[in-house]
Design an enzyme around this catalytic site. Structure first.
Site, mmCIF file in Angstrom:
data_model
loop_
_atom_site.group_PDB
_atom_site.id
_atom_site.type_symbol
_atom_site.label_atom_id
_atom_site.label_comp_id
_atom_site.label_asym_id
_atom_site.label_seq_id
_atom_site.Cartn_x
_atom_site.Cartn_y
_atom_site.Cartn_z
ATOM 1 N N ASN A 47 0.823 -1.044 -0.042
ATOM 2 C CA ASN A 47 -0.013 0.163 -0.114
ATOM 3 C C ASN A 47 1.168 1.233 -0.302
ATOM 4 O O ASN A 47 1.947 1.331 0.534
ATOM 5 C CB ASN A 47 -0.995 -0.054 1.312
ATOM 6 C CG ASN A 47 -0.307 -0.285 2.381
ATOM 7 O OD1 ASN A 47 0.733 -0.940 2.683
ATOM 8 N ND2 ASN A 47 -1.014 0.146 3.498
ATOM 9 N N GLU A 49 0.129 5.033 0.600
ATOM 10 C CA GLU A 49 -0.329 6.316 1.189
ATOM 11 C C GLU A 49 -0.078 7.670 0.407
ATOM 12 O O GLU A 49 1.098 7.697 0.194
ATOM 13 C CB GLU A 49 -0.477 6.057 2.759
ATOM 14 C CG GLU A 49 -1.276 4.908 3.073
ATOM 15 C CD GLU A 49 -1.329 4.722 4.604
ATOM 16 O OE1 GLU A 49 -0.817 5.642 5.343
ATOM 17 O OE2 GLU A 49 -2.108 3.650 5.075
ATOM 18 N N ASN A 50 -0.678 8.822 1.010
ATOM 19 C CA ASN A 50 -0.480 9.811 0.425
ATOM 20 C C ASN A 50 -0.639 11.154 1.279
ATOM 21 O O ASN A 50 -1.661 10.781 2.052
ATOM 22 C CB ASN A 50 -1.230 10.007 -0.941
ATOM 23 C CG ASN A 50 -0.680 11.436 -1.892
ATOM 24 O OD1 ASN A 50 -1.215 12.448 -1.494
ATOM 25 N ND2 ASN A 50 0.112 11.036 -2.608
ATOM 26 N N ALA A 51 -0.151 12.227 1.340
ATOM 27 C CA ALA A 51 -0.416 13.269 2.249
ATOM 28 C C ALA A 51 -1.485 13.675 2.020
ATOM 29 O O ALA A 51 -2.490 14.291 2.789
ATOM 30 C CB ALA A 51 0.561 14.566 1.896
ATOM 31 N N CYS A 58 -4.394 0.798 -2.267
ATOM 32 C CA CYS A 58 -3.934 -0.331 -1.402
ATOM 33 C C CYS A 58 -2.990 -1.186 -2.034
ATOM 34 O O CYS A 58 -2.646 -1.026 -3.240
ATOM 35 C CB CYS A 58 -5.426 -1.239 -1.398
ATOM 36 S SG CYS A 58 -6.543 -0.447 -0.322
ATOM 37 N N GLU A 60 -3.305 -4.362 -3.313
ATOM 38 C CA GLU A 60 -3.795 -5.171 -4.294
ATOM 39 C C GLU A 60 -3.763 -4.386 -5.784
ATOM 40 O O GLU A 60 -2.958 -5.110 -6.457
ATOM 41 C CB GLU A 60 -5.240 -5.561 -3.958
ATOM 42 C CG GLU A 60 -5.378 -6.315 -2.956
ATOM 43 C CD GLU A 60 -5.615 -5.800 -1.625
ATOM 44 O OE1 GLU A 60 -5.030 -4.762 -1.388
ATOM 45 O OE2 GLU A 60 -6.235 -6.432 -0.487
ATOM 46 N N CYS A 94 -10.737 -3.457 -3.675
ATOM 47 C CA CYS A 94 -9.841 -4.179 -4.031
ATOM 48 C C CYS A 94 -10.469 -5.649 -4.390
ATOM 49 O O CYS A 94 -9.584 -6.271 -5.401
ATOM 50 C CB CYS A 94 -8.938 -4.661 -3.106
ATOM 51 S SG CYS A 94 -7.744 -3.020 -2.683
HETATM 52 N N1 THU Z 1 -5.158 -1.595 2.688
HETATM 53 C C1 THU Z 1 -4.771 -2.283 1.737
HETATM 54 O O1 THU Z 1 -3.665 -1.949 1.228
HETATM 55 N N2 THU Z 1 -5.647 -3.338 1.110
HETATM 56 C C2 THU Z 1 -6.674 -3.761 1.877
HETATM 57 O O2 THU Z 1 -7.356 -4.665 1.078
HETATM 58 C C3 THU Z 1 -7.043 -2.949 2.859
HETATM 59 C C4 THU Z 1 -6.544 -1.744 3.328
HETATM 60 C C5 THU Z 1 -4.639 -0.241 3.218
HETATM 61 C C6 THU Z 1 -5.176 0.977 2.872
HETATM 62 C C7 THU Z 1 -4.257 1.874 3.835
HETATM 63 O O3 THU Z 1 -3.137 2.401 3.367
HETATM 64 C C8 THU Z 1 -4.318 0.820 5.079
HETATM 65 O O4 THU Z 1 -4.268 -0.421 4.906
HETATM 66 C C9 THU Z 1 -5.275 1.627 6.009
HETATM 67 O O5 THU Z 1 -6.425 1.234 5.845
#
Ligand code: THU
Length: 138
Positions: A47, A49-51, A58, A60, A94
């Site tokens: 995963n 994330e971004n500011a 995610c 996936e 996802c």
């Molecule tokens: N996240 C995933 O990467 N895959 C999922 O199926 C569930 C959630 C990540 C998104 C976010 O970066 C972190 O988990 C918390 O939600």
């Protein structure tokens, strides 16, 4: 597809390795995915994330992109690993993204954490009555 103990161990190791590449300064929740493609090859993603929070994505889609860029057509297993202790399951969006590159009854989704594999489903179980590419052959 038959998933041998050796293959499961490799998928787990790769999924946990992918977690190291997660960019999670906001949630701290590292997710790794190891995808097995129809050729028996493993692709990983994490995963990002971004500011600007909604712009993050995610693990996936990261793994699906890696699979497609390597020429993989179809995911036959997806091992998703989180930190535990609660068993991770792919989010709704996802599940739909996986659906695009999978046969729902074929794709095995495995949930894991650093302690090992915790649960196993098919995509058809997690996303019943799914909308897919064939719906657009109208
Ligand atoms: N996240 C995933 O990467 N895959 C999922 O199926 C569930 C959630 C990540 C998104 C976010 O970066 C972190 O988990 C918390 O939600």
């Amino acid at each position: 597809m038959e998933l041998s103990q050796d293959l499961l161990a490799r998928l787990l190791a790769e999924s946990l390795r992918a977690r190291d590449f997660a960019h999670v300064p906001y949630s701290g929740y590292r997710v790794g995915v190891a995808l097995l493609d129809e050729q028996g090859r493993i692709h990983i993603g994490a995963n990002m994330e971004n500011a600007s929070y909604p712009q993050g994505w995610c693990a996936e889609p990261s793994a699906l992109t890696a699979m497609r860029m390597a020429g993989g057509q179809r995911a036959v297993a997806a091992l998703v690993s989180g930190p535990g202790p609660e068993i991770i399951t792919p989010c709704g969006g996802c599940r739909q993204k996986l659906r695009e590159f999978a046969v729902p009854e074929e794709l095995v989704i495995l949930a894991a954490d650093p302690g090992g594999i915790r649960q196993r489903w098919t995509l058809a179980e997690l996303l019943p009555h799914s909308f897919g590419p064939s719906h657009l052959n109208f």
